[in-house]
Write a protein that holds these residues in place. Structure first.
Motif, PDB file in Angstrom:
ATOM      1  N   GLN A 277       3.838  13.764   1.347  1.00 47.45           N
ATOM      2  CA  GLN A 277       2.433  14.103   1.552  1.00 47.45           C
ATOM      3  C   GLN A 277       2.087  15.546   1.179  1.00 47.45           C
ATOM      4  O   GLN A 277       0.937  15.844   0.879  1.00 47.45           O
TER       5      GLN A 277
ATOM      6  N   ASN B 195      -7.019  10.389   5.107  1.00 42.92           N
ATOM      7  CA  ASN B 195      -5.558  10.390   5.235  1.00 42.92           C
ATOM      8  C   ASN B 195      -5.054  11.747   5.710  1.00 42.92           C
ATOM      9  O   ASN B 195      -4.219  11.837   6.616  1.00 42.92           O
TER      10      ASN B 195
ATOM     11  N   TRP C 140     -11.937   9.080  -2.997  1.00 43.36           N
ATOM     12  CA  TRP C 140     -11.883  10.483  -2.561  1.00 43.36           C
ATOM     13  C   TRP C 140     -12.013  10.577  -1.048  1.00 43.36           C
ATOM     14  O   TRP C 140     -11.383  11.416  -0.407  1.00 43.36           O
TER      15      TRP C 140
ATOM     16  N   ASN D 139      -4.948   2.510   2.924  1.00 44.47           N
ATOM     17  CA  ASN D 139      -5.701   2.636   1.674  1.00 44.47           C
ATOM     18  C   ASN D 139      -5.974   4.098   1.341  1.00 44.47           C
ATOM     19  O   ASN D 139      -7.051   4.468   0.861  1.00 44.47           O
ATOM     20  N   ALA D 140      -4.976   4.946   1.584  1.00 46.73           N
ATOM     21  CA  ALA D 140      -5.141   6.404   1.471  1.00 46.73           C
ATOM     22  C   ALA D 140      -5.546   6.868   0.080  1.00 46.73           C
ATOM     23  O   ALA D 140      -6.248   7.883  -0.057  1.00 46.73           O
ATOM     24  N   THR D 141      -5.125   6.174  -0.955  1.00 44.79           N
ATOM     25  CA  THR D 141      -5.386   6.634  -2.321  1.00 44.79           C
ATOM     26  C   THR D 141      -6.518   5.882  -3.005  1.00 44.79           C
ATOM     27  O   THR D 141      -6.702   5.992  -4.219  1.00 44.79           O
ATOM     28  N   LYS D 142      -7.292   5.135  -2.228  1.00 49.00           N
ATOM     29  CA  LYS D 142      -8.319   4.272  -2.834  1.00 49.00           C
ATOM     30  C   LYS D 142      -9.513   5.067  -3.364  1.00 49.00           C
ATOM     31  O   LYS D 142      -9.978   4.844  -4.473  1.00 49.00           O
TER      32      LYS D 142
ATOM     33  N   LYS E 149      -1.442  17.658  -5.494  1.00 50.21           N
ATOM     34  CA  LYS E 149      -2.694  16.910  -5.477  1.00 50.21           C
ATOM     35  C   LYS E 149      -3.340  16.942  -4.102  1.00 50.21           C
ATOM     36  O   LYS E 149      -4.562  17.143  -3.986  1.00 50.21           O
ATOM     37  N   ASN E 150      -2.539  16.775  -3.054  1.00 53.17           N
ATOM     38  CA  ASN E 150      -3.093  16.807  -1.706  1.00 53.17           C
ATOM     39  C   ASN E 150      -3.583  18.202  -1.332  1.00 53.17           C
ATOM     40  O   ASN E 150      -4.550  18.341  -0.570  1.00 53.17           O
TER      41      ASN E 150
ATOM     42  N   THR F  52     -11.044   8.296   1.282  1.00 55.57           N
ATOM     43  CA  THR F  52      -9.814   7.894   1.977  1.00 55.57           C
ATOM     44  C   THR F  52      -8.711   8.939   1.813  1.00 55.57           C
ATOM     45  O   THR F  52      -7.855   9.065   2.688  1.00 55.57           O
ATOM     46  N   HIS F  53      -8.726   9.691   0.715  1.00 58.82           N
ATOM     47  CA  HIS F  53      -7.791  10.815   0.588  1.00 58.82           C
ATOM     48  C   HIS F  53      -8.046  11.830   1.704  1.00 58.82           C
ATOM     49  O   HIS F  53      -7.115  12.320   2.348  1.00 58.82           O
TER      50      HIS F  53
ATOM     51  N   TYR G 184      -6.929  18.468  -2.603  1.00 57.40           N
ATOM     52  CA  TYR G 184      -7.843  17.712  -1.732  1.00 57.40           C
ATOM     53  C   TYR G 184      -8.155  18.497  -0.452  1.00 57.40           C
ATOM     54  O   TYR G 184      -9.282  18.463   0.046  1.00 57.40           O
TER      55      TYR G 184
END
Length: 421
Positions: free
Chosen positions: A366, A188, A182, A177-180, A370-371, A184-185, A374
């Motif tokens: 990955q 991940n 902030w 659920n990595a993208t569920k 975006k990452n 979980t981001h 994050y």
């Protein structure tokens, strides 16, 4: 005095950062070569295979257990050499009934319920109970929220058959659920770094890896020789790791074996889970620190010191440096380091960003813009939350020791996941 403390804290912080950069490079090297052995290793999978018992400890896991059992059904390991044992530990929901519905259609799935002194005492006790009721030569463990890929157990067994000095084989886990949210981001990214830095990096440089709580296989004779899992340990995986190495064996990280697991989606659940982890690792450090120089396997001394450094010295350095920096805004502490501190903090941030990007680059899709955003946010938020969490965990652990309290096991709250791997 402030200057001395500040220099000490900077030294501790930079020592950890440089070490993690070293691990990131080792992780990348392991990534480039680990799969090269597979064609040769597969030759030992052509004959009779060992019987494997998969343990799934479960306390009120009705939300996720069906998805986990579906993944077990899909495993490519021969079903006549496999038993999947769902350990219902003091369940008050319909976890058992869901398990029984699978057991009707798939004879290799078995349901047991903890009883007597084994009931309701946490994961380690449940695993020890299952050890009394299994017949496998090899024991594999998966958490109730895990969906291993089809060949995960196959690869774990393959590793053990080809490495006689390995007591345990550990695989890689990813966040389903990595993208569920902030959170979980962030988790991940943290998870990927742990796999390729702490696990792959240490294995590459030192031949050391840590048994995780899930997606690992261990020889039954070894776990029985060790007397099972430590029922007082909240981080039973780390504690078991040290005892395995002290027995003269090693633990191999083999990322071909992959499982997908659910991570906390809200801060409260994350805080309680990570507090348990931190307290568990602090317990392990204090348990073995006094035995450091008497241990048979000397390289594990390095790992114990690493945990001591991580959960005590490093966070002490961060807290002191941040404290002095804040106080200096209101009271002139006559810091001689001046603007150099700002430069060092800037370089520390760039080093942190670089080593995380190395780890992200290993996993497909990955290393994205975006990452990276994050990761930047993670440095100023998630990483700082860890500081508060470790302080809080240490307070609880000290209080437990002083007042001789028993460990209370916290079960991570699960969420319904649509789709997934």
């Amino acid at each position: 005095m402030a200057n001395i403390l500040f220099y000490i804290s900077l030294f501790l912080i930079w020592l950890m950062l440089l070490y993690h950069m070293f691990l990131a490079q080792g992780g990348y090297l392991h990534f480039k070569k680990f799969s090269k052995v597979i064609p040769e290793w597969e030759k030992k999978m052509e004959g009779d295979l060992p019987f494997v018992s998969i343990f799934i400890p479960a306390h009120n896991e009705a939300v996720v257990i069906a998805q986990t059992l579906k993944a077990m059904v899909r495993l490519t390991y021969p079903k006549d050499c496999l038993e999947v044992i769902l350990i219902c530990d003091n369940c008050s929901d319909n976890t058992k009934e869901i398990g029984e519905s699978f057991a009707k259609d798939y004879p290799f799935i078995k349901i047991i319920e903890t009883e007597g002194p084994y009931k309701g005492r946490g994961k380690s006790t449940a695993l020890n109970y299952a050890l009394l009721h299994c017949k496998g030569e090899i024991i594999a463990v998966y958490d109730a929220d895990n969906t291993p890929e089809k060949k995960a157990v196959w690869y774990l067994v393959m590793g053990l058959l080809n490495d006689s000095k390995a007591a345990a084989m550990v695989g890689k886990f990813r966040v389903i659920n990595a993208t569920k949210t902030w959170l979980t981001h962030f988790i991940n990214i943290e998870t990927i770094c742990f796999q390729w830095m702490a696990q792959a990096g240490r294995w590459n440089w030192f031949g050391i890896a840590t048994i995780p709580g899930t997606n690992f296989a261990i020889r039954r004779e070894i776990i029985e020789e060790l007397g099972g899992w430590d029922e007082s340990a909240m981080a039973e995986d780390t504690e078991l790791t040290i005892r395995v190495y002290n027995l003269g064996y090693h633990i191999r990280f083999f990322p071909a074996a992959i499982t997908w697991e659910q991570e906390p989606e809200v801060l409260g659940v994350w805080w309680r889970q990570r507090t348990r982890w931190a307290r568990g690792n602090q317990y392990v450090v204090l348990k073995f620190l006094g035995k450091l120089f008497s241990m048979k396997q000397k390289r594990i001394m390095f790992d114990i010191f690493y945990f001591f450094f991580t959960y005590f010295l490093f966070f002490f350095g961060v807290i002191i440096s941040n404290g002095i920096f804040i106080v200096n805004f209101f009271v002139d502490l006559n810091l001689s380091i001046g603007n150099v501190a700002v430069v060092l903090w800037g370089l520390a941030f760039l080093l942190f960003l670089t080593e995380v990007m190395i780890a992200l680059s290993i996993e497909k899709d990955q290393l994205t813009f975006k990452n990276i955003l994050y990761v930047i946010a993670m440095y100023f938020t998630y990483s700082q939350m860890w500081i508060l969490l470790v302080i809080y965990s240490l307070f609880l652990e000290i209080k437990r020791v002083i007042f001789k309290e028993e460990h209370k096991w916290y079960k991570t709250e699960r969420f319904t996941i649509k789709g997934g791997k």
